[in-house]
Scaffold this motif. Sequence first.
Motif, PDB file in Angstrom:
ATOM      1  N   VAL A   1       0.855   7.611   6.135  1.00  0.00           N
ATOM      2  CA  VAL A   1       0.358   6.467   6.902  1.00  0.00           C
ATOM      3  C   VAL A   1       0.259   6.880   8.364  1.00  0.00           C
ATOM      4  N   VAL A   2      -0.812   6.452   9.001  1.00  0.00           N
ATOM      5  CA  VAL A   2      -1.020   6.748  10.418  1.00  0.00           C
ATOM      6  C   VAL A   2      -0.852   5.461  11.210  1.00  0.00           C
TER       7      VAL A   2
ATOM      8  N   ASP B   1      -4.591  12.272   1.653  1.00  0.00           N
ATOM      9  CA  ASP B   1      -3.632  11.363   1.012  1.00  0.00           C
ATOM     10  C   ASP B   1      -3.203  10.216   1.941  1.00  0.00           C
ATOM     11  N   THR B   2      -3.934   9.997   3.020  1.00  0.00           N
ATOM     12  CA  THR B   2      -3.587   8.876   3.914  1.00  0.00           C
ATOM     13  C   THR B   2      -3.946   7.560   3.223  1.00  0.00           C
TER      14      THR B   2
ATOM     15  N   ASP C   1     -12.802   5.905   5.049  1.00  0.00           N
ATOM     16  CA  ASP C   1     -12.564   4.944   3.966  1.00  0.00           C
ATOM     17  C   ASP C   1     -11.117   4.479   3.877  1.00  0.00           C
ATOM     18  N   VAL C   2     -10.266   4.989   4.715  1.00  0.00           N
ATOM     19  CA  VAL C   2      -8.849   4.602   4.628  1.00  0.00           C
ATOM     20  C   VAL C   2      -8.703   3.147   5.074  1.00  0.00           C
ATOM     21  N   PRO C   3      -7.955   2.339   4.313  1.00  0.00           N
ATOM     22  CA  PRO C   3      -7.779   0.941   4.728  1.00  0.00           C
ATOM     23  C   PRO C   3      -7.188   0.834   6.139  1.00  0.00           C
TER      24      PRO C   3
ATOM     25  N   LEU D   1       0.806  -1.219   0.000  1.00  0.00           N
ATOM     26  CA  LEU D   1       0.000   0.000   0.000  1.00  0.00           C
ATOM     27  C   LEU D   1       0.842   1.273   0.000  1.00  0.00           C
ATOM     28  N   LEU D   2       2.112   1.157   0.406  1.00  0.00           N
ATOM     29  CA  LEU D   2       2.969   2.342   0.458  1.00  0.00           C
ATOM     30  C   LEU D   2       4.113   2.269  -0.552  1.00  0.00           C
TER      31      LEU D   2
END
Lengths: 383, 83
Positions: free
Chosen positions: A90-91, A138-139, A166-168, A83-84
Amino acid sequence: MIYLDNAATSWPKPPAVAEAVYNWMTTIGASPGRAAHRLAASSTRIMFDAREALAQLLGVADSRRLIFTPGATYGLNMVIGGLLADGGHVVTTALEHNSVLRPLRRMADEHGAEVQLVPADARGCLDVGAVAVAIRPDTRLVAVNHASNVIGNIAPLAAIREAVGDVPLLVDGAQTAGALPLSLERDGIDLFACSGHKGLLGPTGTGCLYIRPGLEELIPPLTLGGTGSRSESDLQPEVLPDRYEAGTPNGAGLAGLGAAAQYLLKRTVADVRRHGLELTARLLDGLRAIDGATVYGPGEPEQITPTISLNLRGRPPDQVGLALDRRYDIMVRVGLHCAPQAHRTIASFPQGTVRISLGAFTKPDEVDAVLAALREIDAESAQ
Amino acid sequence: MSNRATCVALCDSIHDVMRAEKLLKARGIWRDLVPTPRQLSSNCGMALALHEQDLSAALKLLEDAGLNHRLYRETDVDYEPLQ
């Protein structure tokens, strides 16, 4: 001997787990999914049954979405790396294990990812509001430890799920699979990585990753190779679980994991949880009566898995661990537990803590024994 | 009834073959796990042999379960696709 290091690897296992591994090694042995002869078919059925049992245990309707891995670390690496891959925001939290922190560091150093660490308070409690504030357009991922391997804190997953929109949401379930009742799909968990050798009571070298429908398109497999399917093609199959399971599977280990899942389905995870709550309350009560003991974390059994970190006044954790092992025949883990940020959060960095982690088969008198030993060690220190 | 299977069901993956086998077994439908015949281009190295008289029941079971599949009937020289 008293084993209280279940947060690392649970032990003992249900007898059926060792029996399943032995049976597989002595009467089956063949590669799962690679041939149709009778031994290979038996091996394949055992692997299928293990996946189905695990899916039932974790609340996943389509077991193809459970990818077998060598442990939680592999699944976490695959998701974070996928994903990155092109960087992005990213949090994550201050309670993460190095199995999350190190892959994130690599994505930051080599792929330009921006890692935002949400702090927790000194008792290890997360501020869900801070998670919500951290989310940006943009997360690309939120990675959360479901329960700390240092102090057992259980993250408020439902509130976090709501906060991230909605962020995975990637959940590190290493400490909770088999320890807390779970229903991944009902609870809206997008990605869940766990090991098989902790609360799931299976052998080391096993684990799984749940991937919510649609996300597999964003997560390339870490390894490519033979799957026993589409053999005429040099392209990795897209179908699950084959897309992520190249190479001969850990047949013996998965036979054991399947037996462990069956055990938990019969006993129920709720019963394991009840058992853990009772013993945790007993342990916490006893620790509070020891003058020189500092107990970390929220101190409430309901808020933690049966994992407790402590220190004794005037005794470094390594000395306490050594005394417990050599003089009292009690096995615990000391140090930083591969989670330096968690120790910074609870102010036990860099010396770490003594971690007592109870398991599905821990007995009340074993809790009493470690308490008695700690009382004696503490009394010696006070003299 | 002849013991010789005359039809073959192919699925997308070994996992799906296992699932199909489990469903057929639960319904009491005869099936045999066999290597996928070389003549058939396959996604997976395992297939399920079936008796022709069970085909409609098997077909319904696989469709109800949402399993992608292809069915073939054995002929004297080859396999012909069904459906």
